[in-house]
Design an enzyme around this catalytic site. Structure first.
Site, PDB file in Angstrom:
ATOM      1  N   LEU A 408      -6.571  -7.986   1.192  1.00 30.88           N
ATOM      2  CA  LEU A 408      -6.899  -9.401   1.052  1.00 30.88           C
ATOM      3  C   LEU A 408      -7.512  -9.958   2.328  1.00 30.88           C
ATOM      4  O   LEU A 408      -7.070  -9.648   3.430  1.00 30.88           O
ATOM      5  CB  LEU A 408      -5.647 -10.210   0.701  1.00 30.88           C
ATOM      6  CG  LEU A 408      -4.943  -9.846  -0.607  1.00 30.88           C
ATOM      7  CD1 LEU A 408      -3.773 -10.767  -0.858  1.00 30.88           C
ATOM      8  CD2 LEU A 408      -5.913  -9.903  -1.778  1.00 30.88           C
ATOM      9  N   GLY A 449       1.631  -4.860   2.906  1.00 26.73           N
ATOM     10  CA  GLY A 449       1.817  -6.300   2.910  1.00 26.73           C
ATOM     11  C   GLY A 449       0.846  -7.013   1.996  1.00 26.73           C
ATOM     12  O   GLY A 449       1.236  -7.672   1.030  1.00 26.73           O
ATOM     13  N   ASP A 450      -0.449  -6.901   2.259  1.00 27.69           N
ATOM     14  CA  ASP A 450      -1.467  -7.512   1.395  1.00 27.69           C
ATOM     15  C   ASP A 450      -2.482  -6.458   0.968  1.00 27.69           C
ATOM     16  O   ASP A 450      -3.665  -6.748   0.818  1.00 27.69           O
ATOM     17  CB  ASP A 450      -2.149  -8.684   2.094  1.00 27.69           C
ATOM     18  CG  ASP A 450      -2.840  -8.269   3.405  1.00 27.69           C
ATOM     19  OD1 ASP A 450      -2.604  -7.142   3.856  1.00 27.69           O
ATOM     20  OD2 ASP A 450      -3.613  -9.070   3.950  1.00 27.69           O
ATOM     21  N   GLU A 451      -2.011  -5.253   0.755  1.00 30.96           N
ATOM     22  CA  GLU A 451      -2.878  -4.147   0.366  1.00 30.96           C
ATOM     23  C   GLU A 451      -2.486  -3.664  -1.033  1.00 30.96           C
ATOM     24  O   GLU A 451      -1.307  -3.495  -1.349  1.00 30.96           O
ATOM     25  CB  GLU A 451      -2.764  -2.989   1.361  1.00 30.96           C
ATOM     26  CG  GLU A 451      -3.279  -3.335   2.753  1.00 30.96           C
ATOM     27  CD  GLU A 451      -3.122  -2.187   3.731  1.00 30.96           C
ATOM     28  OE1 GLU A 451      -3.827  -2.166   4.732  1.00 30.96           O
ATOM     29  OE2 GLU A 451      -2.261  -1.321   3.487  1.00 30.96           O
TER      30      GLU A 451
END
Length: 560
Positions: A408, A449-451
């Site tokens: 993201l 985490g944001d992957e």
């Protein structure tokens, strides 16, 4: 006459025999149960400590490898032109250190002669130090990334851990060294060992066997102190390579339960120790309880033996036999028959309820082991299984698969500004949107985490066209506005894409997709990069749908 009849009565003999049996069994039960309880509790406590030691070792290994990978990536990203521009290079490492300060003592650069020529933050005495005399320096100049053994910093005189990575010029030749260091007790590194507690007298040690040195401990007096030779046999065995748990005396002769686990990626190990008496607090209480219980029960047990045998124990023995057969795997797990609605029947029904809860709990554990708790998406474990199945199917059917690695853009500012709760809501919303993009046959997993990773199979040829369409749908779905705290936010996503005809392995695919994703971020974010055919190395072609690659982002977009 009555006395003689009473003495010769079969009932009297049975009662006396029963009392003798009860007394003997009470004594034997006391000896056997106490010994069994002590052995069993010691085993349970040792296994618990092994679990704790393994968790600590994995956690420490993760923290070390996180820093190693960060330094390695950072060294690979240094523009070769900056190696000839000290001022520009200092500004470059300053920006990276302030952006992600995971090394408490910052970063430094040494030239080909091993002389530290710049550092950030500047620490008195560090510049002009020479690394040339260290064996680690020679290994780095040969192209290796090195995690040094803990040492006392020549500049600060504090125990530190240093890491070194080679800096290469445009021709690929090692032109210098990028280094980083952090105090052993730095926040977010090994300070949690000093704060950890195991009961009243339990302790933790992180040991370097090569130097017989205590690296970290919850006892500050032991930190960076050498291990005494011969004082602790189990610890000496651990230095020689033993891993597991056992019971043995410490240097003062006090018996302790000790567990040892290796720290991944290093030669170090973690020791968790606890005094045996502290680990088995119920044994002494159980001794008194068994003695009192045996004396009280002795007067009544015999009177109930016959009735209990014919009325009470028969269904109980049947239930116990069935349960034992289930334990040994001789019969499948199934509810026990309820013979009567008495206490035995209630116990049997309770066992059946416990069996049902156990099956449900096993199902929940199986789900938790394969899914991300926050988003409900498959995690790395399930992704690895699905990738293995997809690769096998693709190889068998001569078909192809597509792997999209999504990271993201703009998530960190939202997380920092609104807090982790809002960040969790963002991840859940993004997961919901991406689910609508993914097909039934696809696997959408959260791997960080944001992957996220999207594994697509059974795409029609050509694969590249299907991959582009899928990537553009993902970018469009993520870029839709988000409403949080009565404000509108915009996210983007950078995507690395790998195409495979089935003759690949999962790790290489993930690495190639991850690398392609970083190329996408470096090329303006909000777009995608398709890795070259093969292992995903070399130059990648940047592709981005209209309105997502830097030139036409919505007003007010946030970028990480």
């Amino acid at each position: 006459m009555k006395i003689r009849r009473f003495a010769n009565s079969l009932i009297t003999r049975l009662v006396l025999f029963g009392i003798l049996v009860v007394v003997i069994s009470a004594i034997a039960r006391y000896k056997i149960l106490v010994g069994f309880l002590e052995e069993d509790q010691a085993k349970v406590a040792a296994e618990q400590q092994s679990t704790i030691a393994g968790y600590l070792a994995q956690d420490i290994g993760y923290r070390i490898q996180e820093r190693r990978h960060f330094l390695e990536r950072l060294a690979a990203q240094v523009p070769p032109a900056l190696l000839e521009d000290p001022a520009g290079l200092l500004e470059w490492i300053k920006e990276r250190q302030e952006l992600q300060p995971i090394f408490a003592r910052g970063l430094f650069v040494a030239n080909n002669d091993g002389l530290i020529v710049l550092d950030y933050p500047t620490i008195s005495g560090r510049r002009a130090l020479s690394l040339a005399s260290y064996a680690d320096y020679r290994m780095v100049m040969d192209g290796a990334v090195v995690i040094s053994e803990p040492l006392i910093s020549p500049a600060s005189k504090e125990p530190i851990l240093a890491m070194l990575a080679p800096l290469k010029d445009a021709s690929g030749k090692v032109a210098g060294v990028l280094g980083a260091s952090t105090e052993l007790d730095a926040e977010g590194f090994l300070n949690h060992l000093q704060e950890a507690r195991l009961g009243i007298a339990g302790s933790f040690l992180l040991v370097s066997p090569a130097r017989r040195l205590v690296i970290a401990s919850n006892d500050p007096a032991l930190i960076f102190k050498p291990l005494p030779a011969g004082a602790d046999g189990l610890l000496d065995s651990a230095v020689q390579g033993f891993r597991g748990h056992g019971i043995g005396p410490d240097a003062d002769g006090v018996n302790e339960i000790k567990a040892f686990a290796s720290v991944p990626g290093t030669s170090w190990f973690v020791e968790v120790r606890q005094p045996l008496a502290q680990a088995l607090p119920t044994v002494q209480r159980m001794r008194a309880l068994i003695a009192r219980g045996g004396m009280i029960q002795g007067g009544v047990i015999f009177l109930l033996v016959v009735l209990a045998y014919f009325w009470f124990f028969r269904p109980l023995r049947l239930a116990a036999a069935l349960a034992d057969g289930m334990t040994r795997g001789e019969i499948p797990l199934s509810p026990l028959p309820v013979a009567r609605r008495d206490e035995v029947g209630h116990l049997t029904m309770a066992f059946n309820g416990l069996l049902a809860r156990l099956k449900l709990h096993q199902s929940e554990l199986q789900h938790q082991a394969h899914h991300d708790v926050l988003t409900g998406l498959p995690n790395r474990v399930m992704l690895a299984e699905r990738m293995g199945e997809a690769l096998a199917r693709a190889s068998r059917l001569k078909s192809g698969i597509v792997l999209l690695f999504l990271d993201l853009d703009g998530f960190k500012p939202i997380n920092d500004q609104l807090g982790h709760k809002a960040g969790d809501q963002v991840l859940q919303e993004v997961s919901r949107r991406l689910r609508h993009v993914a097909r039934r046959s696809d696997t959408l997993a959260r791997v960080g985490g944001d992957e996220f990773v999207l594994l697509a199979t059974d795409l029609e040829a050509p694969l590249e066209h299907g991959a582009r369409v899928l990537a553009e749908k993902c970018i469009k779905a993520v870029s839709e506005p988000l409403w949080l705290a009565s404000a509108q936010f915009h996210l983007g996503v950078s995507i690395g894409i790998v195409l495979c005809d089935g003759n690949c392995d999962a790790d290489s695919l993930l690495q190639a997709a991850d690398k392609a994703m970083y190329h996408a971020k470096a090329s303006g974010r909000g777009g995608y990069v398709i890795a070259p055919h093969g292992e995903g190395c070399g130059q990648s072609a940047v592709n981005a749908p209209a309105g997502t690659a830097g030139t036409n982002r919505p007003a007010g977009s946030a970028h990480s």
